[in-house]
Write an enzyme that holds these catalytic residues in place. Structure first.
Site, mmCIF file in Angstrom:
data_model
loop_
_atom_site.group_PDB
_atom_site.id
_atom_site.type_symbol
_atom_site.label_atom_id
_atom_site.label_comp_id
_atom_site.label_asym_id
_atom_site.label_seq_id
_atom_site.Cartn_x
_atom_site.Cartn_y
_atom_site.Cartn_z
ATOM 1 N N SER A 1 -5.698 71.602 -17.631
ATOM 2 C CA SER A 1 -6.810 70.680 -17.387
ATOM 3 C C SER A 1 -6.241 69.269 -17.356
ATOM 4 O O SER A 1 -5.131 69.024 -17.847
ATOM 5 C CB SER A 1 -7.814 70.792 -18.552
ATOM 6 O OG SER A 1 -8.717 69.709 -18.560
ATOM 7 N N TYR B 1 -9.826 71.640 -27.550
ATOM 8 C CA TYR B 1 -9.574 71.855 -26.120
ATOM 9 C C TYR B 1 -8.382 71.009 -25.666
ATOM 10 O O TYR B 1 -7.478 71.501 -24.988
ATOM 11 C CB TYR B 1 -10.836 71.501 -25.346
ATOM 12 C CG TYR B 1 -10.823 71.850 -23.878
ATOM 13 C CD1 TYR B 1 -11.120 73.141 -23.449
ATOM 14 C CD2 TYR B 1 -10.537 70.885 -22.906
ATOM 15 C CE1 TYR B 1 -11.136 73.465 -22.084
ATOM 16 C CE2 TYR B 1 -10.549 71.193 -21.557
ATOM 17 C CZ TYR B 1 -10.846 72.487 -21.149
ATOM 18 O OH TYR B 1 -10.856 72.796 -19.802
#
Ligand code: NAD
Length: 262
Positions: free
Chosen positions: A144, A157
Protein backbone atom coordinates in the site's frame (compact mmCIF):
# COMPACT_ATOMS: atom_id res chain seq x y z
CA UNK A 1 -0.77 -13.68 -27.72
CA UNK A 2 -1.44 -14.77 -24.12
CA UNK A 3 1.75 -13.99 -22.23
CA UNK A 4 1.19 -16.22 -19.18
CA UNK A 5 -0.06 -19.42 -20.80
CA UNK A 6 1.47 -22.42 -19.00
CA UNK A 7 1.95 -20.51 -15.74
CA UNK A 8 -0.01 -21.02 -12.53
CA UNK A 9 -0.94 -18.10 -10.29
CA UNK A 10 -2.09 -18.19 -6.70
CA UNK A 11 -3.72 -14.94 -5.58
CA UNK A 12 -4.86 -14.62 -1.98
CA UNK A 13 -7.97 -12.55 -1.36
CA UNK A 14 -9.06 -12.93 -4.98
CA UNK A 15 -12.76 -13.23 -4.16
CA UNK A 16 -13.09 -9.44 -3.88
CA UNK A 17 -11.70 -6.05 -4.87
CA UNK A 18 -8.12 -5.78 -6.12
CA UNK A 19 -7.42 -9.51 -5.85
CA UNK A 20 -10.42 -10.37 -7.99
CA UNK A 21 -9.27 -7.91 -10.68
CA UNK A 22 -5.77 -9.41 -10.52
CA UNK A 23 -7.17 -12.91 -10.88
CA UNK A 24 -9.26 -11.84 -13.86
CA UNK A 25 -6.28 -10.14 -15.55
CA UNK A 26 -3.91 -13.08 -14.96
CA UNK A 27 -6.50 -15.55 -16.27
CA UNK A 28 -6.98 -13.21 -19.23
CA UNK A 29 -3.28 -13.69 -20.02
CA UNK A 30 -3.75 -17.45 -19.93
CA UNK A 31 -2.54 -18.31 -16.41
CA UNK A 32 -4.17 -21.16 -14.52
CA UNK A 33 -5.49 -19.90 -11.26
CA UNK A 34 -5.93 -20.76 -7.60
CA UNK A 35 -8.67 -18.37 -6.56
CA UNK A 36 -8.70 -17.77 -2.83
CA UNK A 37 -10.65 -15.91 -0.22
CA UNK A 38 -13.48 -15.82 2.23
CA UNK A 39 -17.10 -15.04 1.47
CA UNK A 40 -20.30 -16.51 0.13
CA UNK A 41 -19.55 -19.98 -1.26
CA UNK A 42 -22.09 -19.81 -4.10
CA UNK A 43 -20.82 -16.38 -5.26
CA UNK A 44 -17.21 -17.61 -5.21
CA UNK A 45 -18.14 -20.73 -7.18
CA UNK A 46 -19.90 -18.55 -9.76
CA UNK A 47 -16.77 -16.36 -10.03
CA UNK A 48 -14.53 -19.43 -10.37
CA UNK A 49 -16.66 -21.04 -13.06
CA UNK A 50 -17.03 -17.72 -14.92
CA UNK A 51 -13.28 -17.08 -15.04
CA UNK A 52 -12.62 -20.61 -16.29
CA UNK A 53 -15.32 -20.34 -18.96
CA UNK A 54 -14.50 -16.85 -20.23
CA UNK A 55 -10.73 -17.26 -20.32
CA UNK A 56 -10.46 -20.98 -21.09
CA UNK A 57 -8.11 -21.65 -18.17
CA UNK A 58 -8.23 -24.03 -15.23
CA UNK A 59 -9.43 -22.26 -12.08
CA UNK A 60 -9.79 -23.84 -8.66
CA UNK A 61 -10.98 -22.33 -5.42
CA UNK A 62 -9.59 -22.32 -1.88
CA UNK A 63 -11.01 -20.78 1.28
CA UNK A 64 -8.16 -21.09 3.79
CA UNK A 65 -8.42 -18.56 6.61
CA UNK A 66 -5.01 -16.86 6.63
CA UNK A 67 -5.65 -15.68 10.16
CA UNK A 68 -3.63 -18.83 10.78
CA UNK A 69 -0.48 -17.93 8.80
CA UNK A 70 0.53 -21.61 8.52
CA UNK A 71 -2.46 -22.11 6.26
CA UNK A 72 -0.70 -19.87 3.71
CA UNK A 73 1.96 -22.57 3.32
CA UNK A 74 -0.74 -25.24 3.00
CA UNK A 75 -2.42 -23.14 0.31
CA UNK A 76 0.84 -23.11 -1.67
CA UNK A 77 1.22 -26.89 -1.20
CA UNK A 78 -2.39 -27.50 -2.28
CA UNK A 79 -1.85 -25.33 -5.38
CA UNK A 80 1.30 -27.28 -6.28
CA UNK A 81 -0.57 -30.56 -5.84
CA UNK A 82 -3.49 -29.37 -7.98
CA UNK A 83 -1.53 -27.64 -10.77
CA UNK A 84 2.05 -28.90 -10.40
CA UNK A 85 3.50 -25.45 -9.66
CA UNK A 86 3.08 -21.99 -8.21
CA UNK A 87 4.80 -19.71 -10.72
CA UNK A 88 3.12 -16.46 -9.70
CA UNK A 89 2.52 -15.84 -6.03
CA UNK A 90 0.41 -12.83 -5.12
CA UNK A 91 0.01 -12.02 -1.43
CA UNK A 92 -3.00 -9.75 -1.61
CA UNK A 93 -5.41 -10.63 1.22
CA UNK A 94 -5.66 -7.81 3.71
CA UNK A 95 -7.90 -5.98 6.13
CA UNK A 96 -7.90 -2.58 7.79
CA UNK A 97 -8.58 -1.55 11.38
CA UNK A 98 -8.66 2.09 12.46
CA UNK A 99 -8.04 3.12 16.07
CA UNK A 100 -5.93 5.43 18.20
CA UNK A 101 -2.92 3.45 19.32
CA UNK A 102 -3.73 3.51 23.04
CA UNK A 103 -7.15 2.02 22.30
CA UNK A 104 -5.87 -0.43 19.67
CA UNK A 105 -6.93 -3.96 20.71
CA UNK A 106 -3.72 -6.07 20.84
CA UNK A 107 -5.51 -9.04 19.29
CA UNK A 108 -6.48 -6.87 16.31
CA UNK A 109 -2.87 -5.75 15.96
CA UNK A 110 -1.74 -9.39 15.88
CA UNK A 111 -4.48 -10.38 13.43
CA UNK A 112 -3.36 -7.75 10.92
CA UNK A 113 0.30 -8.82 11.20
CA UNK A 114 -0.70 -12.50 10.84
CA UNK A 115 -2.78 -11.93 7.72
CA UNK A 116 -0.54 -9.48 5.88
CA UNK A 117 3.01 -10.15 7.12
CA UNK A 118 3.21 -13.64 8.59
CA UNK A 119 1.02 -15.28 5.93
CA UNK A 120 3.07 -13.55 3.19
CA UNK A 121 6.28 -14.87 4.75
CA UNK A 122 4.90 -18.41 5.06
CA UNK A 123 3.65 -18.41 1.47
CA UNK A 124 6.94 -17.13 0.03
CA UNK A 125 8.89 -19.63 2.13
CA UNK A 126 6.73 -22.46 0.79
CA UNK A 127 6.73 -21.33 -2.86
CA UNK A 128 10.44 -20.58 -3.32
CA UNK A 129 11.78 -24.15 -3.57
CA UNK A 130 9.54 -24.87 -6.59
CA UNK A 131 10.34 -21.51 -8.20
CA UNK A 132 14.06 -22.19 -7.74
CA UNK A 133 13.75 -25.65 -9.35
CA UNK A 134 11.99 -24.12 -12.35
CA UNK A 135 14.33 -21.06 -12.37
CA UNK A 136 11.31 -18.78 -12.83
CA UNK A 137 9.02 -17.02 -10.42
CA UNK A 138 7.09 -13.84 -9.81
CA UNK A 139 6.21 -12.78 -6.27
CA UNK A 140 3.99 -9.75 -5.77
CA UNK A 141 3.10 -8.42 -2.35
CA UNK A 142 0.06 -6.16 -2.41
CA UNK A 143 1.33 -3.57 0.04
CA UNK A 144 0.00 0.00 0.00
CA UNK A 145 1.05 3.62 -0.10
CA UNK A 146 0.93 2.95 3.65
CA UNK A 147 4.03 0.81 3.09
CA UNK A 148 5.82 4.04 2.13
CA UNK A 149 4.20 6.73 4.27
CA UNK A 150 1.97 6.73 7.35
CA UNK A 151 -1.43 8.02 8.36
CA UNK A 152 -2.65 8.38 11.93
CA UNK A 153 -4.92 5.77 13.53
CA UNK A 154 -3.74 3.01 11.16
CA UNK A 155 -0.72 1.86 13.15
CA UNK A 156 -1.17 -1.89 12.63
CA UNK A 157 -1.87 -1.48 8.92
CA UNK A 158 1.03 0.93 8.38
CA UNK A 159 3.39 -1.36 10.30
CA UNK A 160 2.23 -4.42 8.35
CA UNK A 161 2.54 -2.68 4.98
CA UNK A 162 6.03 -1.34 5.79
CA UNK A 163 6.95 -4.90 6.84
CA UNK A 164 5.65 -6.26 3.52
CA UNK A 165 7.86 -3.76 1.68
CA UNK A 166 10.87 -4.81 3.78
CA UNK A 167 10.12 -8.49 3.19
CA UNK A 168 9.87 -7.76 -0.55
CA UNK A 169 13.36 -6.23 -0.62
CA UNK A 170 14.98 -9.04 1.39
CA UNK A 171 13.41 -11.79 -0.73
CA UNK A 172 14.34 -9.99 -3.96
CA UNK A 173 18.00 -9.88 -2.94
CA UNK A 174 18.06 -13.55 -1.90
CA UNK A 175 16.77 -14.81 -5.26
CA UNK A 176 17.99 -12.08 -7.63
CA UNK A 177 20.19 -14.41 -9.69
CA UNK A 178 17.63 -17.20 -9.95
CA UNK A 179 15.06 -15.87 -12.44
CA UNK A 180 12.68 -14.91 -9.63
CA UNK A 181 11.51 -11.37 -8.97
CA UNK A 182 9.77 -10.04 -5.87
CA UNK A 183 8.03 -6.67 -5.87
CA UNK A 184 5.54 -4.72 -3.81
CA UNK A 185 2.65 -2.80 -5.34
CA UNK A 186 1.71 0.24 -3.28
CA UNK A 187 -1.70 1.65 -4.22
CA UNK A 188 -3.37 4.72 -2.84
CA UNK A 189 -7.15 4.55 -2.39
CA UNK A 190 -8.82 2.03 -4.67
CA UNK A 191 -12.59 1.83 -4.38
CA UNK A 192 -13.19 -1.70 -3.06
CA UNK A 193 -15.25 -3.16 -0.19
CA UNK A 194 -12.27 -2.47 2.12
CA UNK A 195 -12.50 1.25 1.34
CA UNK A 196 -16.31 1.34 1.28
CA UNK A 197 -16.23 0.14 4.89
CA UNK A 198 -13.88 3.00 5.79
CA UNK A 199 -16.17 5.56 4.11
CA UNK A 200 -19.11 4.27 6.16
CA UNK A 201 -17.11 4.21 9.40
CA UNK A 202 -15.71 7.75 8.97
CA UNK A 203 -19.12 9.12 8.02
CA UNK A 204 -20.59 7.56 11.17
CA UNK A 205 -17.81 8.65 13.55
CA UNK A 206 -17.56 12.24 12.28
CA UNK A 207 -21.23 12.74 11.39
CA UNK A 208 -20.31 13.58 7.78
CA UNK A 209 -21.91 12.63 4.48
CA UNK A 210 -20.22 9.92 2.42
CA UNK A 211 -19.42 12.50 -0.28
CA UNK A 212 -17.67 14.75 2.27
CA UNK A 213 -15.67 11.82 3.65
CA UNK A 214 -14.56 10.86 0.14
CA UNK A 215 -13.54 14.41 -0.81
CA UNK A 216 -12.15 15.80 2.45
CA UNK A 217 -10.83 12.71 4.22
CA UNK A 218 -9.93 9.89 1.84
CA UNK A 219 -8.93 11.77 -1.29
CA UNK A 220 -7.39 14.70 0.59
CA UNK A 221 -3.96 13.05 0.35
CA UNK A 222 -4.41 11.69 -3.18
CA UNK A 223 -3.44 14.54 -5.55
CA UNK A 224 -5.35 13.18 -8.57
CA UNK A 225 -8.54 13.45 -6.45
CA UNK A 226 -9.98 10.27 -7.86
CA UNK A 227 -10.02 6.66 -6.79
CA UNK A 228 -7.64 4.28 -8.54
CA UNK A 229 -9.45 1.57 -10.52
CA UNK A 230 -8.80 -2.08 -9.68
CA UNK A 231 -7.95 -2.68 -13.35
CA UNK A 232 -5.05 -0.20 -13.12
CA UNK A 233 -3.50 -2.23 -10.29
CA UNK A 234 -4.15 -5.47 -12.16
CA UNK A 235 -2.43 -4.15 -15.29
CA UNK A 236 0.69 -3.32 -13.26
CA UNK A 237 0.70 -6.82 -11.77
CA UNK A 238 0.41 -8.40 -15.23
CA UNK A 239 3.31 -6.25 -16.43
CA UNK A 240 5.45 -7.40 -13.48
CA UNK A 241 4.75 -11.02 -14.43
CA UNK A 242 6.03 -10.58 -17.98
CA UNK A 243 9.54 -11.10 -19.27
CA UNK A 244 9.86 -7.36 -19.98
CA UNK A 245 9.83 -6.84 -16.20
CA UNK A 246 12.54 -9.37 -15.35
CA UNK A 247 14.92 -6.61 -14.17
CA UNK A 248 12.35 -5.03 -11.88
CA UNK A 249 12.85 -6.60 -8.47
CA UNK A 250 12.92 -5.41 -4.88
CA UNK A 251 10.85 -2.42 -5.92
CA UNK A 252 7.99 -0.80 -4.05
CA UNK A 253 5.92 0.51 -6.95
CA UNK A 254 3.59 3.34 -6.04
CA UNK A 255 0.30 3.55 -7.93
CA UNK A 256 -1.11 6.24 -5.71
CA UNK A 257 -2.17 9.26 -7.76
CA UNK A 258 0.92 11.13 -6.53
CA UNK A 259 0.26 10.61 -2.80
CA UNK A 260 3.83 9.54 -1.93
CA UNK A 261 5.36 12.36 -4.02
CA UNK A 262 4.43 14.86 -1.34
P1 NAD B 1 -11.25 -6.41 -0.14
O1 NAD B 1 -11.85 -6.25 1.20
O2 NAD B 1 -12.07 -6.08 -1.34
O3 NAD B 1 -10.72 -7.91 -0.33
C1 NAD B 1 -9.96 -8.54 0.67
C2 NAD B 1 -9.78 -10.00 0.32
O4 NAD B 1 -9.00 -10.61 1.38
C3 NAD B 1 -11.09 -10.79 0.24
O5 NAD B 1 -11.02 -11.72 -0.82
C4 NAD B 1 -11.16 -11.51 1.57
O6 NAD B 1 -11.89 -12.73 1.51
C5 NAD B 1 -9.67 -11.76 1.83
N1 NAD B 1 -9.42 -11.96 3.26
C6 NAD B 1 -9.64 -11.08 4.27
N2 NAD B 1 -9.33 -11.65 5.45
C7 NAD B 1 -8.91 -12.92 5.18
C8 NAD B 1 -8.47 -13.99 5.97
N3 NAD B 1 -8.40 -13.92 7.31
N4 NAD B 1 -8.13 -15.14 5.36
C9 NAD B 1 -8.21 -15.24 4.02
N5 NAD B 1 -8.61 -14.26 3.21
C10 NAD B 1 -8.96 -13.11 3.79
O7 NAD B 1 -9.90 -5.56 -0.10
P2 NAD B 1 -9.04 -4.82 -1.24
O8 NAD B 1 -9.29 -3.38 -1.11
O9 NAD B 1 -9.21 -5.47 -2.56
O10 NAD B 1 -7.57 -5.07 -0.68
C11 NAD B 1 -6.70 -6.05 -1.22
C12 NAD B 1 -5.28 -5.72 -0.77
O11 NAD B 1 -4.91 -4.43 -1.30
C13 NAD B 1 -5.12 -5.63 0.76
O12 NAD B 1 -3.89 -6.18 1.14
C14 NAD B 1 -5.13 -4.13 1.00
O13 NAD B 1 -4.45 -3.79 2.18
C15 NAD B 1 -4.44 -3.63 -0.23
N6 NAD B 1 -4.70 -2.23 -0.54
C16 NAD B 1 -5.98 -1.80 -0.75
C17 NAD B 1 -6.19 -0.45 -1.04
C18 NAD B 1 -7.56 0.10 -1.31
O14 NAD B 1 -7.70 1.33 -1.35
N7 NAD B 1 -8.58 -0.72 -1.52
C19 NAD B 1 -5.11 0.44 -1.09
C20 NAD B 1 -3.84 -0.05 -0.84
C21 NAD B 1 -3.65 -1.37 -0.58
Amino acid sequence: MKTLRGKTARVTGSTSGIGRALARALAGEGASLMLHGLGDHAAIEELRAGLARVHGVEVRGHAADLGDPASAARLVADTETAFGAVDILVNNAGVQFVSAIEDFPPERWSALQDLMVNASFQAIRAALPGMKRRAWGRIINLASVHGLVASPFKSAYVAAKHAQVGLTKAVALEVAELGITCNAICPGYVRTPLVEAQIDAQARVHGLSRETVIRDVLLAAQPTKRFIEVEEVAALAVYLCGDQARSITGAALAIDGGWSAR
